[in-house]
Motif scaffolding. Structure first.
Motif, short mmCIF file in Angstrom:
data_model
loop_
_atom_site.label_atom_id
_atom_site.label_comp_id
_atom_site.label_asym_id
_atom_site.label_seq_id
_atom_site.Cartn_x
_atom_site.Cartn_y
_atom_site.Cartn_z
N ARG A 145 34.81 7.04 -32.81
CA ARG A 145 34.17 6.60 -34.04
C ARG A 145 35.00 7.03 -35.25
NH1 ARG A 145 27.79 7.26 -33.89
NH2 ARG A 145 28.22 9.47 -33.95
N PRO A 146 36.08 6.27 -35.52
CA PRO A 146 37.01 6.68 -36.59
C PRO A 146 36.35 6.76 -37.96
CG PRO A 146 37.53 4.48 -35.75
CD PRO A 146 36.53 5.04 -34.83
N VAL A 159 46.93 7.94 -38.41
CA VAL A 159 46.38 6.60 -38.13
C VAL A 159 46.25 6.39 -36.62
CG1 VAL A 159 46.87 4.11 -38.26
CG2 VAL A 159 47.14 5.54 -40.30
N PHE A 160 47.29 6.81 -35.89
CA PHE A 160 47.22 6.67 -34.43
C PHE A 160 46.09 7.52 -33.85
CE2 PHE A 160 51.54 4.90 -34.74
CZ PHE A 160 51.39 3.82 -33.88
N CYS A 168 36.47 12.31 -30.46
CA CYS A 168 37.85 12.77 -30.30
C CYS A 168 38.13 13.19 -28.86
CB CYS A 168 38.15 13.92 -31.25
SG CYS A 168 37.19 15.41 -30.94
N ASP A 216 50.65 10.70 -32.26
CA ASP A 216 50.24 11.58 -33.37
C ASP A 216 51.06 12.87 -33.34
OD1 ASP A 216 48.61 12.86 -35.42
OD2 ASP A 216 47.73 13.99 -33.77
N TRP A 276 42.86 11.50 -23.43
CA TRP A 276 43.88 11.29 -24.48
C TRP A 276 45.01 10.45 -23.91
CZ3 TRP A 276 44.26 16.98 -26.73
CH2 TRP A 276 43.11 17.23 -27.49
N ASP A 330 33.47 4.73 -23.72
CA ASP A 330 34.51 3.90 -24.35
C ASP A 330 34.14 2.42 -24.35
OD1 ASP A 330 34.78 3.64 -21.67
OD2 ASP A 330 36.97 3.70 -21.63
N ARG A 370 48.32 7.28 -27.84
CA ARG A 370 48.07 7.40 -29.29
C ARG A 370 48.07 8.87 -29.72
NH1 ARG A 370 43.16 3.22 -28.91
NH2 ARG A 370 43.07 4.32 -26.93
N LEU A 394 43.36 8.38 -35.43
CA LEU A 394 42.10 7.72 -35.80
C LEU A 394 41.81 6.55 -34.86
CD1 LEU A 394 42.24 7.69 -39.71
CD2 LEU A 394 40.59 8.90 -38.29
N LEU A 395 42.89 5.83 -34.48
CA LEU A 395 42.70 4.70 -33.56
C LEU A 395 42.20 5.16 -32.20
CD1 LEU A 395 45.87 2.53 -34.36
CD2 LEU A 395 43.49 1.99 -34.90
N LYS A 396 42.49 6.42 -31.85
CA LYS A 396 42.03 6.94 -30.56
C LYS A 396 40.59 7.42 -30.63
CE LYS A 396 42.11 8.22 -26.38
NZ LYS A 396 40.71 7.76 -26.25
#
Lengths: 230, 316
Positions: free
Chosen positions: B75-76, B67-68, A95, B22, B15, A111, B18, B70-72
């Motif tokens: 490791r979703p 969802v956005f 995150c 969110d 960040w 990444d 996305r 998680l896309l960021k």
């Protein structure tokens, strides 16, 4: 005597700005090319002829009040009993909250696939030189250079999608060895030890000198301190 | 004399858009569920359709936001780690717990609104539970940025207040826009009596919207003041933000997202609602769109600008 609290003191007066610490760290920890667990800032202050030049080595400060640990939603970033701020990639969700929280910008995010240099994927001269994957296959190693000892406490190469940072070479400390950057310094500018042990070298140095930290106003209580002037 | 740093330690952007998406969608989702509960509580028996629209939009928008996010994530598929580990110091941990809860209860509430007996208190109890829950989620969106001592642009009280006011404005705007489209598709915009009554009763909502926009403008002023006259790092952060993302924030976020809708609202009031119903519809649609458009770009500018690396000040 309280519990162990590892700490590093960097003597800027002794430092010669050779970057041997940065190179040693990369080799010891299999750090990707674009990352720098051990890094440095170069400052020039003033105008000619009244110019001052400074070289300040930087690394994870292993803060006692670590904002990265507080920000991590999965406790992947955590404190060890010896004061080291450690990261557990198996819990990491990528995150980057720790990176955002860190005031020192010393946490890096994978990444891309780690340790892949795109410029070496194809042979420089076809049918003459080897590509990076070709060399790896031939040598049976995951990358061109690799230190398997790093695997003792952390994946030897951190996977894509997680963060990574300096660990004070905790795998070396477990063997009674100093961090690689401390060992590599030709000027003995880095002093490492337990600041809670009054007989340790680091405690003696701190007792004799006025030590400073980066961004003290953030209240993070860093365990990397600086003495002297470059 | 300021030091010139010729090699910094900045490891890149963490960040991107996305995360802004969110914050934007999550905020609009929170606002829309509050709108649904508000209409349910204060206009009992009326506006069943707009209530339904608002209630269904909330879980959809919050889910889209997640969802956005998680896309960021790097490791979703490991996101479940948030639920099995405990770190109450982390706003992201709270978000991981409360946002799915808001989605689940939001769906339950919307399903109840689809088929209710107006005298039933069952759905109202659920609605009243949803109010504090949505406020917690909305506040979380502000705290996610505000708790970072390393980011002077975000590390202020007005950041949280702006996030709360932002979910009120974008939530109402999203519901109005989607509901008008829904009514148009159902041919109900041509039902004069129904629409005239709707517009009349929506004066309360319009007043809330105008109030929220004015408060938001005042909050931005306070935000600017705290940075402009703050410590050195605050001033550096503000100068960097203005240099790189100033036009996005001031022109798209504030100008188009708040000031222009306020002016359009003024025109609507001056022209008189009963006289030109079609103009009212156009103004509601344009205003709602502008608030949503500006709401996204304001968040994007703040998310990106907050990450601009400040020079590590020399050792004292």
């Amino acid at each position: 005597m309280g519990k162990v609290q590892y700490c590093m003191v960097i003597d800027l007066e002794a430092c010669v700005g050779c970057s041997a610490c940065d190179i040693a760290c990369k080799v010891e920890n299999n750090v990707p090319a674009s990352f720098a667990w051990s890094n440095h800032i170069i400052e020039t202050v003033g105008k000619f002829p009244d110019v001052k030049y400074r070289y300040i080595p930087t690394l994870c400060n292993h803060c006692s009040n670590a904002p990265c640990v507080a920000a991590c939603p999965t406790t992947a970033m955590h404190k060890l009993d010896n004061g080291i701020t450690m990261h557990d990639p198996s819990k990491c969700i990528g995150c980057a909250a720790c990176r955002i929280a860190c005031p020192y910008d010393v946490i890096y995010f994978n990444d891309k696939e780690p340790l892949v240099r795109e410029e070496f994927l194809e042979p420089l001269i076809p049918e003459c030189t080897s590509s990076q994957p070709g060399i790896q296959k031939k040598l049976g190693v995951p990358v061109g250079y690799y230190n398997p000892e790093r695997e003792a406490t952390l994946p030897g190469i951190r996977p894509r999608g997680v963060v990574e940072k300096c660990t004070f070479c905790d795998h070396r400390l477990a063997k009674g060895l100093p961090p690689a950057c401390v060992e590599a310094c030709p000027a003995n500018a880095r002093i490492f030890g337990d600041r809670n042990d009054p007989n340790s070298e680091v405690s003696k140095v701190l007792a004799k000198n006025h030590a400073r930290v980066l961004k003290p106003e953030k209240g993070t209580e860093p365990n990397v301190l600086y003495i002297g002037e470059f | 004399m300021n030091p010139e740093i010729i090699y910094n330690t900045y490891p890149g952007l963490a960040w991107d858009w996305r995360v802004a998406m969110d914050l934007f969608l999550g905020g609009a989702g929170v606002g829309s569920i509050l709108f649904a509960v508000f209409v349910d509580e204060f206009f009992q028996g009326k506006y069943r359709r707009i209530r339904q629209t608002a209630a269904w939009m909330s879980p959809i928008l919050v889910t889209l936001g997640l969802v956005f996010l998680l896309l960021k994530l790097g490791r979703p598929f490991h996101a479940f780690n948030t639920l099995i580990n405990f770190n109450p110091h982390s706003p992201l941990w709270w978000g991981g717990i409360f946002q799915p809860l808001l989605v689940i209860l939001g769906v339950m509430y919307a399903r109840k609104l689809n088929n209710i007996d107006e005298d039933s208190t069952n759905h109202r109890t659920l609605g009243r539970i949803l109010v504090p829950l949505s406020i917690i989620v909305g506040t979380y969106h502000g705290l996610l940025l505000a708790i970072n001592v390393s980011r002077p642009l975000w590390n202020t009280g007005p950041t949280v207040v702006a996030a709360i006011l932002g979910f009120i404005t974008t939530g109402i705007a999203a519901v109005m826009l989607v509901h008008l489209i829904r009514m148009k598709l159902a041919g109900r915009l041509d039902d004069g009596d129904h629409f005239a009554k709707f517009i009349d009763d929506m004066k309360v909502v319009r007043n809330i919207l105008v109030g929220a926009i004015l408060l938001q403008l005042f909050t931005f002023f306070l935000w600017w003041l705290s940075l402009r006259f703050g410590v050195l790092t605050d001033r550096q952060a503000l100068a960097l933000a203005n240099e790189h993302y100033g036009p996005m924030f001031w022109f798209l976020g504030i100008g188009m997202g708040l000031i222009l809708p306020l002016l359009l609202g003024g025109i609507a009031i001056l022209k008189g609602e009963e006289k030109d119903r079609r103009l009212q519809v156009v103004i509601i649609m344009v205003t709602s769109f502008l608030i949503l458009f500006g709401g996204f770009f304001f968040r994007l500018a703040v998310v990106l600008a907050g990450q601009l690396s400040l020079p590590l000040n020399p050792l004292l």
